[in-house]
Each structure stands twice: as C-alpha cells, then as structure tokens.
Motif scaffolding. Sequence first.
Motif, PDB file in Angstrom:
ATOM      1  N   HIS A   1       0.369   9.521  -7.089  1.00 53.04           N
ATOM      2  CA  HIS A   1       0.187   8.153  -6.587  1.00 53.04           C
ATOM      3  C   HIS A   1      -0.970   8.150  -5.585  1.00 53.04           C
ATOM      4  CE1 HIS A   1       3.581   9.124  -3.396  1.00 53.04           C
ATOM      5  NE2 HIS A   1       2.699  10.078  -3.501  1.00 53.04           N
TER       6      HIS A   1
ATOM      7  N   ARG B   1       0.697  11.389 -14.139  1.00 51.03           N
ATOM      8  CA  ARG B   1       2.108  11.756 -14.286  1.00 51.03           C
ATOM      9  C   ARG B   1       2.372  12.238 -15.706  1.00 51.03           C
ATOM     10  NH1 ARG B   1       5.298   7.043 -10.874  1.00 51.03           N
ATOM     11  NH2 ARG B   1       3.766   7.039  -9.174  1.00 51.03           N
TER      12      ARG B   1
ATOM     13  N   GLU C   1      -3.539   1.440  -3.488  1.00 53.26           N
ATOM     14  CA  GLU C   1      -2.686   1.582  -2.315  1.00 53.26           C
ATOM     15  C   GLU C   1      -3.234   0.624  -1.264  1.00 53.26           C
ATOM     16  OE1 GLU C   1      -0.412   3.833  -2.677  1.00 53.26           O
ATOM     17  OE2 GLU C   1       0.545   3.798  -0.702  1.00 53.26           O
TER      18      GLU C   1
HETATM   19  N1  DAH Z   1       3.561   5.286  -4.279  1.00 57.15           N
HETATM   20  C1  DAH Z   1       4.557   4.475  -4.952  1.00 57.15           C
HETATM   21  C2  DAH Z   1       4.604   4.841  -6.426  1.00 57.15           C
HETATM   22  O1  DAH Z   1       3.649   5.322  -6.946  1.00 57.15           O
HETATM   23  C3  DAH Z   1       4.223   3.026  -4.788  1.00 57.15           C
HETATM   24  C4  DAH Z   1       4.421   2.582  -3.391  1.00 57.15           C
HETATM   25  C5  DAH Z   1       5.630   2.042  -2.985  1.00 57.15           C
HETATM   26  C6  DAH Z   1       3.396   2.681  -2.491  1.00 57.15           C
HETATM   27  C7  DAH Z   1       5.830   1.623  -1.703  1.00 57.15           C
HETATM   28  C8  DAH Z   1       3.589   2.251  -1.175  1.00 57.15           C
HETATM   29  C9  DAH Z   1       4.823   1.713  -0.795  1.00 57.15           C
HETATM   30  O2  DAH Z   1       2.632   2.324  -0.260  1.00 57.15           O
HETATM   31  O3  DAH Z   1       5.006   1.289   0.473  1.00 57.15           O
HETATM   32  O4  DAH Z   1       5.601   4.622  -7.040  1.00 57.15           O
END
Ligand code: DAH
Length: 337
Positions: A169, A195, A210
């Motif tokens: 991510h 992934r 992000e």
């Molecule tokens: N990183 C998470 C994912 O890939 C997505 C995510 C969720 C990013 C909540 C965030 C957050 O910054 O606050 O599933």
Amino acid sequence: MEDILSLRHSFQEEAESAASLLELQHLKIKYLGKKGLVTARLKALSSVPPELRPSFGKAVNEIKIFIEEEIDRMEALLKQEEHKKRALSESVDITLPGKSVPFGREHPINITLSVITGIFASMGFEVEEGPEVELDYYNFEALNMPKYHPARDMQDTFYVSDDVVLRTHTSPVQIRVMEKRKPPLKIIAPGKVYRCDADICHTPMFHQVEGFMVDADISFSDLKGVLELFIHSMFDKETPVRFRPSFFPFTEPSAEVDIGCIFCSGRGCRVCKDTGWLEILGAGMIHPRVFEFVGYDPEIYSGFAFGMGIERITMLKYSIDDIRIFFENDLRFLRQF
Ligand code: DAH
C-alpha cells in the motif's frame, strides 16, 4: 592565320559535344590552361616575324576572348540544365496523401490520477512519493503491524527478503514523510502497490493514492470535510457519502467511506450488490503509536489519513467491470479515453 582558324573550328566542334560542366572544364584547360593550345600560340608570338606580329597577336587575342566568352556562356547554360535536372529528380508530389503518425494518449489510470491530484492540490495538498521496493519496517512495523501480527494477513505480500517487500500500500509514505518533516503537513502520495492476488477485481500491481494531514488540532470533522469535498468534485455534487466504522492498525478510529451507488442512485443493483452503496476508500485518525514511531508527540499532534485504489475509482467513473483490462494494452480499449 590558318592555324588560328583551324583552332577556332576544332574548339567549336569540341564545345558542341561538351555535355557536362566537367567536360567543359577539361576543354577550358585544353585551350586556355597554362599549357593550353591558345596559351602556346601567345607564347609563340616572339618567334613570329615582326611585320606579322601585330595581326597575329590580334588574332590570337580575339580567339582567346572568343573561347573565354563561349565557355562562360556554355557554363551558364549547363548549370541551368543541371539545376533543372536536379529539381526534377528531387521533386515531391505534394498531392499524395500524407503519412499520419499515430498519436498516443493518456492511460485512463493516469487520467484519474491527475484529476485526483488536481482536486487535492486545490485544497493545498503537496505530492510526495516513496519507493515501491520497501522495507518491512515502513510497510508494516511503523504502521503498527508487528511481525506475525494477524493484521498483516489483510494483504498478500510479495516478499523480496525477510526485511524487504514490494509495498502492499502507499501508507509507508506517511512514515517516510513524517520522519523527515515536521507538521503542519498536507500530503498526498500516489503510486504503484503490489499484492499476490489476481482475479477480475485484483491485479498483482495496482495504484493507490494515500493522503494525510497532521497539525496541532486536526479532528475527524476535518477528515469528513476534506473527503466530502473530494468526492463531490470527483463524482456528482449531490453524491451521498457515508462513513462506516472499520479497522486499520494504523488509524483509530477507522472508517470505510462509501458513496451512494452511481449506477442505480441507491435503489440497488448488481454493481452495489443491492446495498445502494459503493465502498471507495479507507480512512481514519492516525494512531498515536504511528506518531511515536516517527517521533511526533501524540499529545500535541493529531491527524487523519486515507487511502484509495485508483483502478476502483476509474472503474466506477467509466463503468468498467474487469480490472485486468487496464493492463492488457488492448488499443480498442485505450483509444476510448
Ligand atoms: N493502506 C490501506 C490499504 O491499502 C488503505 C488505508 C486505510 C489507508 C486507512 C489509510 C487509512 O491511510 O487511514 O488497504
């Protein structure tokens, strides 16, 4: 005098058959050069009896001038002819149809990415980037996912070695930016993530954006305001937005954000599985433990973060039902954008 006359005849004959500038050059040397026929006559002037010398001299001079002028005239003529020939051989048919160069265009993922970046830029967010081959520490540990923690199972990870992964991510960019900068921060971080997953909804590589904001007084209502403004710019101004409680190790509280289904306007359809809602991103308030990892005092600073999949948003925007088509390079698909 007879000699001069025959010289004139032979020159005229040869001149007539000279067909190129090169031949003409040879002719000029033959008659007017240092060892040329006319030059020889001029040199011989001293051996002519004195009484004949003036008339002989005059005759030689006349033929010299005659040959010079003749050569100049022919040179001009030949040059003109050669120019014409060349123009003809190099000419192009301007009535032929042109060759068109195929024109590339932006990939739909990049189109969505620039729209998203533009919306957040208008709210004062800066763009930062991080590496795709990432340390386990940034991808998991500093995001409050210790080794062997079950939360890691949410993401099927490509491991490069024990400590190195292909980032799953874009959240590790939060850590990298907070490590090197101090609040206030308003950042978005777009990029590729990986992934171990493949079906009509998943490709092993996809894109995320992000976003996060950190300062002394950031609250959940700031998160709501920013995301609602984003969603209403990205989709319709009237699109309903819903925050649903959820869990992420790096945020507390955490939420998943849904929009009213843009295909059935919330009545229920195949795409929203009859719920009337479509999930589009994860978000929350940055976990105090994450702040501790980067050396921010959680008693002073607070912040929100969110992450979304760019493919997902592009699929919703353009009614695309198979994610794999983005990466098959089928021009029939790509040319539609
Ligand atoms: N990183 C998470 C994912 O890939 C997505 C995510 C969720 C990013 C909540 C965030 C957050 O910054 O606050 O599933």
